[in-house]
Motif scaffolding. Structure first.
Motif, mmCIF file in Angstrom:
data_model
loop_
_atom_site.group_PDB
_atom_site.id
_atom_site.type_symbol
_atom_site.label_atom_id
_atom_site.label_comp_id
_atom_site.label_asym_id
_atom_site.label_seq_id
_atom_site.Cartn_x
_atom_site.Cartn_y
_atom_site.Cartn_z
ATOM 1 N N ILE A 1 -29.056 -18.332 57.030
ATOM 2 C CA ILE A 1 -30.113 -17.304 56.999
ATOM 3 C C ILE A 1 -30.958 -17.332 58.275
ATOM 4 C CG2 ILE A 1 -32.344 -16.774 55.875
ATOM 5 C CD1 ILE A 1 -30.004 -15.535 54.473
ATOM 6 N N ILE A 2 -31.273 -18.527 58.777
ATOM 7 C CA ILE A 2 -32.122 -18.599 59.977
ATOM 8 C C ILE A 2 -31.328 -18.383 61.266
ATOM 9 C CG2 ILE A 2 -33.853 -20.062 58.862
ATOM 10 C CD1 ILE A 2 -32.697 -22.419 60.521
ATOM 11 N N GLY A 3 -30.004 -18.209 61.132
ATOM 12 C CA GLY A 3 -29.192 -17.907 62.304
ATOM 13 C C GLY A 3 -28.659 -19.110 63.040
ATOM 14 N N ALA A 4 -28.690 -20.274 62.419
ATOM 15 C CA ALA A 4 -28.170 -21.475 63.071
ATOM 16 C C ALA A 4 -26.646 -21.420 63.200
ATOM 17 C CB ALA A 4 -28.587 -22.723 62.304
ATOM 18 N N PHE A 5 -25.997 -20.686 62.298
ATOM 19 C CA PHE A 5 -24.547 -20.510 62.328
ATOM 20 C C PHE A 5 -24.226 -19.039 62.106
ATOM 21 C CE2 PHE A 5 -24.887 -24.964 60.954
ATOM 22 C CZ PHE A 5 -24.071 -25.555 61.906
ATOM 23 N N PRO A 6 -23.208 -18.536 62.799
ATOM 24 C CA PRO A 6 -22.861 -17.125 62.636
ATOM 25 C C PRO A 6 -22.146 -16.815 61.326
ATOM 26 C CG PRO A 6 -21.361 -18.175 64.183
ATOM 27 C CD PRO A 6 -22.410 -19.189 63.829
ATOM 28 N N GLY A 7 -21.521 -17.804 60.722
ATOM 29 C CA GLY A 7 -20.793 -17.585 59.475
ATOM 30 C C GLY A 7 -21.078 -18.675 58.468
ATOM 31 N N TYR A 8 -20.606 -18.465 57.265
ATOM 32 C CA TYR A 8 -20.901 -19.406 56.185
ATOM 33 C C TYR A 8 -20.013 -20.645 56.214
ATOM 34 C CZ TYR A 8 -16.861 -17.302 53.891
ATOM 35 O OH TYR A 8 -15.606 -16.859 53.605
ATOM 36 N N GLU A 9 -18.777 -20.534 56.729
ATOM 37 C CA GLU A 9 -17.879 -21.687 56.709
ATOM 38 C C GLU A 9 -18.431 -22.857 57.526
ATOM 39 O OE1 GLU A 9 -13.310 -23.038 57.689
ATOM 40 O OE2 GLU A 9 -13.892 -20.967 58.054
ATOM 41 N N ALA A 10 -18.860 -22.585 58.733
ATOM 42 C CA ALA A 10 -19.416 -23.645 59.582
ATOM 43 C C ALA A 10 -20.707 -24.199 58.979
ATOM 44 C CB ALA A 10 -19.669 -23.121 60.995
ATOM 45 N N ALA A 11 -21.504 -23.326 58.373
ATOM 46 C CA ALA A 11 -22.754 -23.773 57.755
ATOM 47 C C ALA A 11 -22.483 -24.698 56.577
ATOM 48 C CB ALA A 11 -23.577 -22.569 57.315
ATOM 49 N N ILE A 12 -21.491 -24.353 55.748
ATOM 50 C CA ILE A 12 -21.149 -25.207 54.599
ATOM 51 C C ILE A 12 -20.596 -26.537 55.084
ATOM 52 C CG2 ILE A 12 -19.591 -25.467 52.622
ATOM 53 C CD1 ILE A 12 -19.860 -22.410 52.234
ATOM 54 N N TYR A 13 -19.683 -26.491 56.052
ATOM 55 C CA TYR A 13 -19.087 -27.714 56.582
ATOM 56 C C TYR A 13 -20.160 -28.623 57.191
ATOM 57 C CZ TYR A 13 -16.393 -30.829 59.558
ATOM 58 O OH TYR A 13 -15.884 -31.945 60.178
ATOM 59 N N TYR A 14 -21.006 -28.039 58.034
ATOM 60 C CA TYR A 14 -22.066 -28.821 58.671
ATOM 61 C C TYR A 14 -22.992 -29.429 57.620
ATOM 62 C CZ TYR A 14 -26.135 -30.141 61.339
ATOM 63 O OH TYR A 14 -27.179 -30.861 61.861
ATOM 64 N N SER A 15 -23.382 -28.638 56.633
ATOM 65 C CA SER A 15 -24.281 -29.130 55.587
ATOM 66 C C SER A 15 -23.638 -30.261 54.800
ATOM 67 C CB SER A 15 -24.690 -27.990 54.653
ATOM 68 O OG SER A 15 -25.465 -27.055 55.352
ATOM 69 N N LEU A 16 -22.358 -30.134 54.507
ATOM 70 C CA LEU A 16 -21.651 -31.167 53.754
ATOM 71 C C LEU A 16 -21.589 -32.483 54.523
ATOM 72 C CD1 LEU A 16 -19.958 -32.039 51.316
ATOM 73 C CD2 LEU A 16 -17.962 -31.092 52.476
ATOM 74 N N VAL A 17 -21.172 -32.440 55.782
ATOM 75 C CA VAL A 17 -21.061 -33.699 56.531
ATOM 76 C C VAL A 17 -22.422 -34.268 56.909
ATOM 77 C CG1 VAL A 17 -18.753 -33.194 57.396
ATOM 78 C CG2 VAL A 17 -20.720 -32.608 58.794
ATOM 79 N N THR A 18 -23.435 -33.418 56.992
ATOM 80 C CA THR A 18 -24.781 -33.908 57.312
ATOM 81 C C THR A 18 -25.461 -34.456 56.064
ATOM 82 O OG1 THR A 18 -24.933 -32.320 59.114
ATOM 83 C CG2 THR A 18 -26.989 -33.285 58.343
ATOM 84 N N TYR A 19 -25.370 -33.744 54.945
ATOM 85 C CA TYR A 19 -25.977 -34.180 53.677
ATOM 86 C C TYR A 19 -25.412 -35.531 53.256
ATOM 87 C CZ TYR A 19 -27.455 -33.845 48.751
ATOM 88 O OH TYR A 19 -28.009 -34.076 47.510
ATOM 89 N N THR A 20 -24.126 -35.716 53.442
ATOM 90 C CA THR A 20 -23.496 -36.988 53.071
ATOM 91 C C THR A 20 -23.670 -38.047 54.156
ATOM 92 O OG1 THR A 20 -21.368 -36.269 53.975
ATOM 93 C CG2 THR A 20 -21.763 -35.880 51.613
ATOM 94 N N THR A 21 -24.319 -37.699 55.234
ATOM 95 C CA THR A 21 -24.595 -38.538 56.406
ATOM 96 C C THR A 21 -23.325 -39.048 57.090
ATOM 97 O OG1 THR A 21 -24.886 -40.664 55.236
ATOM 98 C CG2 THR A 21 -26.844 -39.263 55.480
ATOM 99 N N VAL A 22 -22.215 -38.337 56.899
ATOM 100 C CA VAL A 22 -20.991 -38.669 57.634
ATOM 101 C C VAL A 22 -21.158 -38.262 59.085
ATOM 102 C CG1 VAL A 22 -18.522 -38.165 57.841
ATOM 103 C CG2 VAL A 22 -19.539 -38.484 55.586
ATOM 104 N N GLY A 23 -21.596 -37.042 59.310
ATOM 105 C CA GLY A 23 -21.922 -36.563 60.646
ATOM 106 C C GLY A 23 -20.807 -36.700 61.655
ATOM 107 N N TYR A 24 -19.690 -36.057 61.446
ATOM 108 C CA TYR A 24 -18.551 -36.161 62.369
ATOM 109 C C TYR A 24 -18.916 -35.779 63.795
ATOM 110 C CZ TYR A 24 -15.522 -36.632 58.286
ATOM 111 O OH TYR A 24 -14.932 -37.057 57.137
ATOM 112 N N GLY A 25 -19.777 -34.806 63.971
ATOM 113 C CA GLY A 25 -20.178 -34.393 65.305
ATOM 114 C C GLY A 25 -19.312 -33.301 65.905
ATOM 115 N N ASP A 26 -18.318 -32.822 65.149
ATOM 116 C CA ASP A 26 -17.470 -31.753 65.671
ATOM 117 C C ASP A 26 -18.144 -30.387 65.562
ATOM 118 O OD1 ASP A 26 -17.255 -31.937 62.919
ATOM 119 O OD2 ASP A 26 -15.150 -31.345 62.847
ATOM 120 N N VAL A 27 -19.113 -30.260 64.671
ATOM 121 C CA VAL A 27 -19.936 -29.057 64.577
ATOM 122 C C VAL A 27 -21.379 -29.518 64.705
ATOM 123 C CG1 VAL A 27 -20.670 -27.146 63.103
ATOM 124 C CG2 VAL A 27 -18.289 -27.887 63.063
ATOM 125 N N VAL A 28 -22.066 -29.013 65.707
ATOM 126 C CA VAL A 28 -23.450 -29.424 65.945
ATOM 127 C C VAL A 28 -24.345 -28.194 66.042
ATOM 128 C CG1 VAL A 28 -22.844 -31.591 67.095
ATOM 129 C CG2 VAL A 28 -23.096 -29.518 68.446
#
Length: 142
Positions: free
Chosen positions: A75-102
């Motif tokens: 919603i705030i425009g951090a990602f252009p689509g929902y797929e990257a936003a979901i992926y980023y949120s999942l790896v960040t929320y779980t604190t895995v933080g792969y770093g491939d999407v920043v």
């Protein structure tokens, strides 16, 4: 996005997720208190099924929180689509933080707040599960 706005945004998402999780855990606790699923007279099968349902409900709460975070970032425009936003949120929320999407610099603090949310909510889930198993094992004759 200015730093102060990121902090307010991230804190708001954190509070919404925390409220959701606290209400979910409180509801589960209330249900367990009114329906003694772990009494010694209950079958092991019933108790195992109860634990499985509890885990699924807790997992559902975490999943909803990940989607709240993803939707908020989208919603705030951090990602252009929902797929990257979901992926980023999942790896960040779980604190895995792969770093491939920043996130870009204007959104990084807001993104870091998602990991804080995940740490806190997983901590609450862990405390609930430890207490639950303590109760289950306490009522069993070992």
């Amino acid at each position: 996005m200015p730093v102060l706005l990121q902090i307010v945004f991230g804190s708001t998402v954190l509070l919404i997720c925390a409220l959701l999780h606290i209400l979910s855990v409180a509801r589960l606790i209330r249900h367990l208190q009114t329906n003694d699923h772990f009494h010694a007279e209950r079958t092991t099968r019933h108790q195992l099924l109860t634990v499985c349902v509890l885990f699924l409900l807790l997992l559902l709460s975490h999943t909803i929180q990940i989607y709240i975070s993803a939707f908020s970032l989208w919603i705030i425009g951090a990602f252009p689509g929902y797929e990257a936003a979901i992926y980023y949120s999942l790896v960040t929320y779980t604190t895995v933080g792969y770093g491939d999407v920043v996130l870009e610099p204007g959104y990084r603090i807001a993104g870091a707040m998602i990991s804080v949310t995940g740490i806190l909510m997983f901590g609450m889930t862990t405390a609930f599960v430890v207490g639950l198993f303590g109760r289950i094992l306490g009522e069993k004759d070992l």
